[in-house]
Structure formats: structure tokens, C-alpha cells
Design a protein around this motif. Structure first.
Motif, PDB file in Angstrom:
ATOM      1  N   ASP A  73      13.299 -23.897 -43.435  1.00  0.00           N
ATOM      2  CA  ASP A  73      13.497 -23.280 -44.606  1.00  0.00           C
ATOM      3  C   ASP A  73      12.749 -21.745 -44.640  1.00  0.00           C
ATOM      4  N   PRO A  74      13.672 -20.764 -44.950  1.00  0.00           N
ATOM      5  CA  PRO A  74      13.327 -19.136 -44.724  1.00  0.00           C
ATOM      6  C   PRO A  74      12.102 -19.084 -45.598  1.00  0.00           C
ATOM      7  N   ARG A  75      12.099 -19.671 -46.871  1.00  0.00           N
ATOM      8  CA  ARG A  75      10.806 -19.526 -47.605  1.00  0.00           C
ATOM      9  C   ARG A  75       9.539 -19.973 -46.878  1.00  0.00           C
ATOM     10  N   LEU A  76       9.356 -21.010 -46.373  1.00  0.00           N
ATOM     11  CA  LEU A  76       8.520 -21.580 -45.513  1.00  0.00           C
ATOM     12  C   LEU A  76       8.106 -20.771 -44.342  1.00  0.00           C
ATOM     13  N   LEU A  77       9.024 -20.279 -43.757  1.00  0.00           N
ATOM     14  CA  LEU A  77       8.812 -19.178 -42.555  1.00  0.00           C
ATOM     15  C   LEU A  77       8.138 -18.240 -43.034  1.00  0.00           C
ATOM     16  N   ALA A  78       8.659 -17.753 -43.955  1.00  0.00           N
ATOM     17  CA  ALA A  78       8.107 -16.302 -44.756  1.00  0.00           C
ATOM     18  C   ALA A  78       6.550 -16.682 -45.202  1.00  0.00           C
ATOM     19  N   LEU A  79       6.308 -17.959 -45.840  1.00  0.00           N
ATOM     20  CA  LEU A  79       4.857 -18.118 -46.270  1.00  0.00           C
ATOM     21  C   LEU A  79       3.939 -18.321 -45.002  1.00  0.00           C
ATOM     22  N   ILE A  80       4.427 -18.845 -43.807  1.00  0.00           N
ATOM     23  CA  ILE A  80       3.462 -19.105 -42.728  1.00  0.00           C
ATOM     24  C   ILE A  80       3.618 -17.747 -41.957  1.00  0.00           C
ATOM     25  N   GLU A  81       4.447 -16.931 -41.896  1.00  0.00           N
ATOM     26  CA  GLU A  81       4.440 -15.702 -41.050  1.00  0.00           C
ATOM     27  C   GLU A  81       3.674 -14.561 -41.749  1.00  0.00           C
ATOM     28  N   PHE A  82       3.602 -14.527 -43.078  1.00  0.00           N
ATOM     29  CA  PHE A  82       3.030 -13.324 -43.801  1.00  0.00           C
ATOM     30  C   PHE A  82       1.643 -12.792 -43.140  1.00  0.00           C
ATOM     31  N   PRO A  83       0.743 -13.583 -42.934  1.00  0.00           N
ATOM     32  CA  PRO A  83      -0.432 -12.947 -42.204  1.00  0.00           C
ATOM     33  C   PRO A  83      -0.485 -12.095 -41.270  1.00  0.00           C
ATOM     34  N   PHE A  87       5.588 -28.183 -49.641  1.00  0.00           N
ATOM     35  CA  PHE A  87       6.444 -28.031 -48.421  1.00  0.00           C
ATOM     36  C   PHE A  87       7.496 -29.198 -48.752  1.00  0.00           C
ATOM     37  N   GLU A  88       7.131 -30.267 -48.877  1.00  0.00           N
ATOM     38  CA  GLU A  88       8.104 -31.603 -48.892  1.00  0.00           C
ATOM     39  C   GLU A  88       9.079 -31.163 -50.200  1.00  0.00           C
ATOM     40  N   SER A  89       8.862 -30.465 -50.974  1.00  0.00           N
ATOM     41  CA  SER A  89       9.656 -30.536 -52.130  1.00  0.00           C
ATOM     42  C   SER A  89      10.814 -29.462 -51.969  1.00  0.00           C
ATOM     43  N   GLU A  95      11.693 -28.840 -48.301  1.00  0.00           N
ATOM     44  CA  GLU A  95      12.080 -29.182 -46.919  1.00  0.00           C
ATOM     45  C   GLU A  95      11.584 -30.459 -46.781  1.00  0.00           C
ATOM     46  N   THR A  96      12.652 -31.421 -46.809  1.00  0.00           N
ATOM     47  CA  THR A  96      12.358 -32.833 -46.371  1.00  0.00           C
ATOM     48  C   THR A  96      11.645 -33.127 -45.057  1.00  0.00           C
ATOM     49  N   GLY A  97      10.569 -33.790 -44.841  1.00  0.00           N
ATOM     50  CA  GLY A  97      10.035 -34.005 -43.754  1.00  0.00           C
ATOM     51  C   GLY A  97       8.837 -32.881 -43.362  1.00  0.00           C
ATOM     52  N   SER A  98       9.032 -31.916 -44.358  1.00  0.00           N
ATOM     53  CA  SER A  98       7.775 -30.739 -43.853  1.00  0.00           C
ATOM     54  C   SER A  98       6.365 -31.091 -44.157  1.00  0.00           C
ATOM     55  N   ALA A  99       6.089 -32.301 -44.889  1.00  0.00           N
ATOM     56  CA  ALA A  99       4.768 -32.300 -45.303  1.00  0.00           C
ATOM     57  C   ALA A  99       4.053 -32.800 -43.930  1.00  0.00           C
ATOM     58  N   ASP A 100       4.835 -33.772 -43.282  1.00  0.00           N
ATOM     59  CA  ASP A 100       3.982 -34.252 -41.943  1.00  0.00           C
ATOM     60  C   ASP A 100       3.967 -33.215 -41.039  1.00  0.00           C
ATOM     61  N   GLN A 101       5.139 -32.357 -41.153  1.00  0.00           N
ATOM     62  CA  GLN A 101       5.224 -31.142 -39.989  1.00  0.00           C
ATOM     63  C   GLN A 101       3.821 -30.291 -40.187  1.00  0.00           C
ATOM     64  N   ASN A 105      -5.528 -27.241 -53.146  1.00  0.00           N
ATOM     65  CA  ASN A 105      -5.688 -28.517 -52.494  1.00  0.00           C
ATOM     66  C   ASN A 105      -4.775 -28.626 -51.313  1.00  0.00           C
ATOM     67  N   PHE A 106      -5.105 -28.794 -50.082  1.00  0.00           N
ATOM     68  CA  PHE A 106      -4.187 -28.994 -49.010  1.00  0.00           C
ATOM     69  C   PHE A 106      -3.084 -30.148 -49.206  1.00  0.00           C
ATOM     70  N   ASP A 107      -3.441 -31.275 -49.751  1.00  0.00           N
ATOM     71  CA  ASP A 107      -2.424 -32.378 -49.972  1.00  0.00           C
ATOM     72  C   ASP A 107      -1.254 -31.909 -50.911  1.00  0.00           C
ATOM     73  N   ALA A 108      -1.653 -31.111 -51.948  1.00  0.00           N
ATOM     74  CA  ALA A 108      -0.797 -30.365 -52.894  1.00  0.00           C
ATOM     75  C   ALA A 108       0.240 -29.652 -51.990  1.00  0.00           C
ATOM     76  N   VAL A 109      -0.608 -28.726 -51.169  1.00  0.00           N
ATOM     77  CA  VAL A 109       0.464 -27.782 -50.496  1.00  0.00           C
ATOM     78  C   VAL A 109       1.350 -28.525 -49.628  1.00  0.00           C
ATOM     79  N   CYS A 110       0.889 -29.705 -49.271  1.00  0.00           N
ATOM     80  CA  CYS A 110       1.848 -30.402 -48.451  1.00  0.00           C
ATOM     81  C   CYS A 110       3.043 -31.026 -49.323  1.00  0.00           C
ATOM     82  N   ASP A 111       2.766 -31.246 -50.436  1.00  0.00           N
ATOM     83  CA  ASP A 111       3.612 -31.889 -51.416  1.00  0.00           C
ATOM     84  C   ASP A 111       4.639 -30.709 -51.704  1.00  0.00           C
TER      85      ASP A 111
END
Length: 500
Positions: A188-198, A120-122, A124-130, A112-118
């Protein structure tokens, strides 16, 4: 073009397709449906190209693709033949879609995409909107890219000259680096890794990849990750069924040894078994192999130096493992990012050496699908991306098997090695011997700016009038959905040539 079938042929032509991967089967099916006599020549003795399967001791192993993203591309192809995905296999949405394993934590990516946003927010603050903004941009790129641009044959830049397309192209961020683009949104390096893996698995250093490819993140995080029950072999089999129903003839264990060209037109194909007359050819086998080994020097569009200067996506070291117990902690898709992303990327693309501390991926389809392993067992597919053109003797494969298993066992907290009842490795030299893959590449050309769209090797031979290419070394690029699209474009362009 991508909304409809090919027009019926003025008359039936004899068409040969080299290779039975997704691109070859898609092209063959469309050309047969429009009234041509189509024969697919496959050097291996089973159909499916890199999406072949094999069975051993009650385990069914998918040899190649394991991620099912962009379901609309499959749906669109099936609809050309009045079919839908559910006519061939059951598609299950995975939840979690995949898991990313860091040094001290596991990040499950919810369906669920809203859960993905949650999530991210947990972190890095503000990253759900980002993330919502970042994915909305990715969705725009996906919609424009997948509908207007990806089906272009890439002959010349004039294809993109309509004003709307040109304006859209600017918004697609072809000239912005993926790495810079992502860092405008997340720290956050974890979010960057998650986005860059593909990008790591399909292409190039993130700094050399156009930001256009955030459309992959839209596919993975918003559309979701799916699994075809029975395995990816079911998908390859559905393409074979569609092709055969359209009248395609498959000849397996048939290695093409030479293309005979008369007056810049291929007149005959010579296999290890016979010689066949043809009106046109689609080469969906390795582009470099077809040019360098099947054509004479005068009929090659590109010389050896051209290929030497391309940037290739990774090869990989694979292990197919049958394990005689269940492993609780594994998910269906597991990405091990417990080492540094940047170092491994440099070792793949720049240093071109065996990695010191590799990232890797483990697929455990038996978590979702009991049919791929005996009861009480797990089916594991372990993949480590590596540079192309490496020597891969058994001693090196075994060394890395232990490196990967040490980390996998540490993560799951239990012994796996002594429960392995079946094991097969597959790497660079196997890609060369099975697929004639240039330098053992697994995924084709990297998605760098200078290898996107019109900058890829051309779909139409510039020296041979009736030769067209399809597959991961031409437009639109690596991955199963792009290969399907590639076959569709090649079929359309070939049909135009025949109807002239």
C-alpha cells in the motif's frame, strides 16, 4: 568504549573545539572530564549549533531539531557523567507519536506498537505480521549498529573484521536498497510513504539508501517519539551544563579565521579577536569549511572536487510562526504526504530545483508544552525539504509560504494566515551564514552506501596530526543521536593521540 568514560589524561593538554553543536559539546565534555583544559569556540553568540533557540513575543522557537528518537543515546551520554535524562528535563512520550496526512485521510501513529500493527492491518491485510517481522529486523540492526558498529571511528575496513561483526554486517543489509527491502513487506502506497519518510528527510532517494536504515523505523514506530518539555533547547542546555561542570570554557561570538600549522601540527588558532595556542583541535563545525577556509592547501585531506561529488542530505525552507489562536486539528508532529513522494525526492536529489508539489512537515509543540507559546496561541515550525545550493530570495520564500499555508489551511479547515502574529523564515543562505554549511545543507551527507561508515569523510585528518573532526559530515552521520556519538568517538580518538 561507549560504556565508559575516557581514561584520565597523562597530563593536561590545551584542546580547542570549533563549534558548540551536540558533537562539539559532547567531545568537549568528555575531554575536560578526563583532565584536559578545553575551550569551545562558537562563531554565533549563543550555544547549541543547529539546536539553538530564540524567543519572541512570548513564543520560544527551537531553530532546528524537533524529533526526539533513540532516547538511549542521550541516556548513555548522560550516564558517563553520573547523570540521567530526568536530571535535566522531563521526557514525554507522544501519543500519537506523529500524524501522516494523505490526500483524503489522516493516519495517527499510536505510541503503542501493537496499536501500530493494528493500524497497518486495517490498511493492508497481513501487514501486521509483516510489520512485526520488519521491525524485528530493524531492532536487530539497531542493537548491532548502535552497540557494536556506530562507535567505530571508521578509519578502515579492518575495524569490521571480527567474524561476529562481519556476519552481523551481512545481516545489516548494507548492500540491499531500502526501497526494495520495504517493498518485500508492504504494497500500500500509504504504508510505503510512512516507512520511507525518515529517509527522505535525512538522506537520499530510498532506492540509493541501504536497508540498514530500517533501524530508523524501529526507533520511530517501536521505541516511540518523545518530546523534551521546554523544547529541544533544553537538551542543548543540558549538554552545555555537563560540559561546564566538567570544566569546559565556552567562548561565543568568536569566529575562527585561521588554523596555524607548523610541521603538520596545529600550533595556534586565530579568531576575529585573538590568537590562542593549542595542543589539539576538534573541528565540529562544517568539515568542508574548516578544510577549505581555515587550512592551507597542503593540509586538506579532501579537495573541492571531492565535496562536489558527494551526495548531500536536503537543505530546507523553514518558517517559525506565532499564531494567536488554537488550531484544533493539528497534532504535535504532522507530515503532509498529500503529494507524490517520488517527485519531491527527485527534485531534491536529482534535479536539484525548487519543488513543484512539495511534501512538508509541521511541528506544533504547543500541543504538548504550554511553555512555548502564550496562552491561547500556537507555536508552529513549518519545514519543507529542498535541494542544497538553491537561491532563496524572499520572493521565493513567500511564494512557498503561500503554497504551504494553502494546504495547511485546507487541512485544518480554518484561516491561519490572518492570525500569524510572528513570522520568520530560514533557508539555504541562512544555513551558510550561520553555520558555514556547505551549499546550505541542513543535515550533512546523505546515507547512501558509498557514504556509510568507512566511506564517510575521515574523522582524523590525514595531513594534520592533531586535528580530528566531529559532526554530521563525518561518522556516523546526520541527526542528533549520531552527532552525539560522533563527538564521543572524536574525543576518544583524540585522547589516544595525546596519550601516545
Amino acid at each position: 568504549m561507549h560504556n565508559g568514560r575516557l581514561p584520565k589524561s597523562d597530563k593536561s593538554h590545551e584542546i580547542a573545539v570549533i563549534g558548540s553543536g551536540f558533537a562539539g559539546m559532547a567531545a568537549a565534555a568528555m575531554l575536560a572530564e578526563s583532565g584536559n583544559e578545553v575551550t569551545v569556540f562558537e562563531k554565533n553568540c549563543n550555544i547549541g549549533g543547529r539546536a539553538r533557540t530564540f524567543s519572541q513575543d512570548g513564543f520560544v522557537f527551537d531553530m532546528g531539531p524537533s524529533w526526539y528518537w533513540m532516547p538511549d543515546v542521550y541516556d548513555s551520554f548522560f550516564s558517563l557523567f553520573g547523570k540521567s535524562t530526568s536530571d535535566f528535563y522531563e521526557l514525554k512520550k507522544l501519543d500519537p507519536g506523529f500524524a501522516v496526512i494523505f490526500e483524503n485521510e489522516v493516519m495517527d501513529i499510536p505510541a503503542n506498537f501493537d496499536a501500530v500493527c493494528d493500524l497497518f492491518e486495517s490498511i493492508e491485510t497481513g501487514s501486521a505480521d509483516q510489520l512485526r517481522k520488519f521491525i524485528a529486523e530493524g531492532e536487530f540492526k539497531y542493537t548491532v549498529g548502535m552497540n557494536d558498529m556506530v562507535y567505530k571511528p571508521g578509519h578502515s575496513v579492518t575495524e569490521f573484521f571480527s567474524l561476529k561483526l562481519f556476519k552481523d554486517a551481512l545481516k545489516l543489509q548494507l548492500f540491499t536498497s531500502f526501497s526494495k527491502h520495504v517493498r518485500r513487506y508492504f504494497k500500500d502506497p500509504r504504508l510505503l510513504a510512512l516507512i520511507e519518510f525518515p529517509v527522505l528527510f535525512l538522506g537520499a532517494m530510498p532506492k540509493d539508501t541501504p536497508a540498514l536504515y530500517s533501524l530508523m523505523n524501529f526507533a520511530g514506530l517501536k521505541q516511540g517519539t518523545f518530546y523534551p518539555m521546554g523544547g529541544f533547547g533544553k537538551v542543548a542546555d543540558s549538554f552545555r551544563q555537563i560540559a561546564e561542570n566538567a570544566g569546559v570554557n565556552f567562548l561565543t561570538c568568536q569566529n575562527i579565521e585561521k588554523l596555524e600549522v607548523t610541521s603538520d601540527v596545529i600550533s595556534h588558532l586565530h579568531t576575529n579577536k585573538k590568537s590562542i595556542r593549542t595542543d589539539a583541535v576538534i573541528g565540529s563545525a562544517d568539515y568542508h569549511h574548516i578544510e577549505q577556509n581555515l587550512l592551507g592547501k597542503n593540509h586538506r585531506t579532501y579537495d573541492e572536487a571531492y565535496w562536489e561529488n558527494r551526495t548531500f542530505a536536503p537543505s530546507c525552507l523553514l518558517f517559525y510562526l506565532g499564531v494567536n489562536k488554537k488550531i484544533d486539528k493539528l497534532r504535535h508532529h504532522n507530515l503532509f504526504f498529500d503529494e507524490h513522494f517520488d517527485q519531491h525526492a527527485v527534485e531534491i536529489y536529482k534535479d536539484k530545483k525548487w519543488p513543484e508539489r512539495p511534501l512538508f512537515y509541521v511541528c506544533c509543540p504547543s500541543k504538548t508544552d504550554p511553555s512555548v507559546a502564550p496562552e491561547g496561541s500556537e507555536n508552529l515550525f513549518v519545514l519543507m525539504p529542498i535541494a542544497i545550493d538553491l537561491d532563496d530570495p524572499d520572493s521565493i520564500r513567500e511564494k512557498y509560504f503561500d503554497v504551504l499555508m494553502d494546504r495547511l489551511e485546507k487541512f485544518v479547515g480554518e484561516d491561519i494566515r490572518s492570525h500569524v502574529v510572528y513570522k520568520k523564515s530560514y533557508s539555504v543562505s541562512d544555513f551558510i551564514s550561520d553555520y558555514n554549511a556547505y551549499k546550505g545543507n541542513a543535515y550533512g551527507l546523505a546515507n547512501t552506501l558509498m557514504q556509510t561508515a568507512i566511506f564517510k569523510p575521515k574523522l582524523k585528518s590525514s595531513k594534520v596530526k592533531n586535528l580530528f573532526y566531529a559532526g554530521q559530515l563525518t561518522v556516523p552521520g546526520p541527526g542528533v543521536p549520531p552527532s552525539i556519538i560522533s563527538g564521543r568517538i572524536a574525543a576518544t580518538e583524540l585522547q589516544k593521540y595525546l596519550n601516545k
